[in-house]
Design an enzyme around this catalytic site. Sequence first.
Site, PDB file in Angstrom:
ATOM      1  N   HIS A  51       0.852  -1.182   0.000  1.00  0.00           N
ATOM      2  CA  HIS A  51       0.000   0.000   0.000  1.00  0.00           C
ATOM      3  C   HIS A  51       0.898   1.247   0.000  1.00  0.00           C
ATOM      4  O   HIS A  51       2.081   1.160   0.349  1.00  0.00           O
ATOM      5  CB  HIS A  51      -0.906   0.005   1.235  1.00  0.00           C
ATOM      6  CG  HIS A  51      -2.027  -1.000   1.179  1.00  0.00           C
ATOM      7  ND1 HIS A  51      -3.104  -0.973   2.034  1.00  0.00           N
ATOM      8  CD2 HIS A  51      -2.242  -2.058   0.344  1.00  0.00           C
ATOM      9  CE1 HIS A  51      -3.935  -1.973   1.739  1.00  0.00           C
ATOM     10  NE2 HIS A  51      -3.429  -2.650   0.729  1.00  0.00           N
ATOM     11  N   GLU A  53       1.166   3.881   1.901  1.00  0.00           N
ATOM     12  CA  GLU A  53       1.790   4.263   3.169  1.00  0.00           C
ATOM     13  C   GLU A  53       2.927   3.318   3.529  1.00  0.00           C
ATOM     14  O   GLU A  53       3.965   3.741   4.057  1.00  0.00           O
ATOM     15  CB  GLU A  53       0.741   4.255   4.301  1.00  0.00           C
ATOM     16  CG  GLU A  53      -0.426   5.224   4.110  1.00  0.00           C
ATOM     17  CD  GLU A  53      -1.617   4.576   3.409  1.00  0.00           C
ATOM     18  OE1 GLU A  53      -1.419   3.670   2.561  1.00  0.00           O
ATOM     19  OE2 GLU A  53      -2.757   4.968   3.711  1.00  0.00           O
ATOM     20  N   CYS A  81      -5.665   2.224   5.909  1.00  0.00           N
ATOM     21  CA  CYS A  81      -6.391   1.008   6.318  1.00  0.00           C
ATOM     22  C   CYS A  81      -5.760   0.493   7.621  1.00  0.00           C
ATOM     23  O   CYS A  81      -4.697   0.978   8.028  1.00  0.00           O
ATOM     24  CB  CYS A  81      -6.311  -0.048   5.207  1.00  0.00           C
ATOM     25  SG  CYS A  81      -4.787  -1.034   5.218  1.00  0.00           S
ATOM     26  N   CYS A  84      -2.011  -0.294   7.381  1.00  0.00           N
ATOM     27  CA  CYS A  84      -1.153   0.892   7.281  1.00  0.00           C
ATOM     28  C   CYS A  84      -1.163   1.688   8.578  1.00  0.00           C
ATOM     29  O   CYS A  84      -0.135   2.189   9.029  1.00  0.00           O
ATOM     30  CB  CYS A  84      -1.600   1.753   6.111  1.00  0.00           C
ATOM     31  SG  CYS A  84      -1.391   0.915   4.530  1.00  0.00           S
TER      32      CYS A  84
END
Lengths: 154, 154
Positions: A51, A53, A81, A84
Amino acid sequence: MNKFMQEAIEEAKKGITDHEGGPFGAVIVKSGEIISRGHNQVVTHNDPTAHAEMQAIRKACEKLKTFSLEGCEIYSTSEPCPMCYSAIHWARIDKIYYGCSRKDAAEIGFDDQLLYDVLKGKNPQKHINSEQIERKACLAPFKEWQESDNKIPY
Amino acid sequence: MNKFMQEAIEEAKKGITDHEGGPFGAVIVKSGEIISRGHNQVVTHNDPTAHAEMQAIRKACEKLKTFSLEGCEIYSTSEPCPMCYSAIHWARIDKIYYGCSRKDAAEIGFDDQLLYDVLKGKNPQKHINSEQIERKACLAPFKEWQESDNKIPY
């Protein structure tokens, strides 16, 4: 327009052009300077943990040669999320600035709600099947670690 | 003794000997065969996301050339933290076998409780400071993604 969020948006756009993954971007800032940039690369990297991040955190740590990002801020185009968010917690980042909400993300097909619910103890029937086994044997490395010299607590 | 958990324990021990990070190990299994192994390497890799489960997930995906680990099981010497649990969710792993509990881990100094509480909405005062900014601008890449051809939903 916030200049750091603008950079995070540019990152998100990069990923769209090259079909790398979802339309998410992030940058990490320390003392007013961008340390790292990341965008979602789940598809091209075959990595479900890639992801925006996470990518930004890994790069920032690599650059600063540390596993602690104390004193840093993260700018993410969308609300992190739980994976993260937890990584931001482990990385000891001071502050999160985010653009779109989890609801906005759900509307374009990236729905974290089940995961949020499960972590809150809701929807256990949809929970990943989990089973505790061999606890006693697994305690052995814990004991070994406790008794080892030169261990680095973190 | 479960042979896969035995392998996860061996992984955990590797990390202790070389002072790579916490005493945690994991293996990922598909159709009765070990696909990947991982142990905590937070310290030596300068990567706060390098927990045992994360390392095993990344390696399994690399090996199988996919971002989906459907049909796989993960054996972890300790209950996955919320970051790893979420990653297991995103990787679509079918089942988690774990050895030590979160309480056992807390007793040797690896305490995930604050993170669990925060994700449940408790302890907001200890929450990472979060602020929503520039939502409208951040919606632009979402719209661009929705309208793009050849996008790969996942």
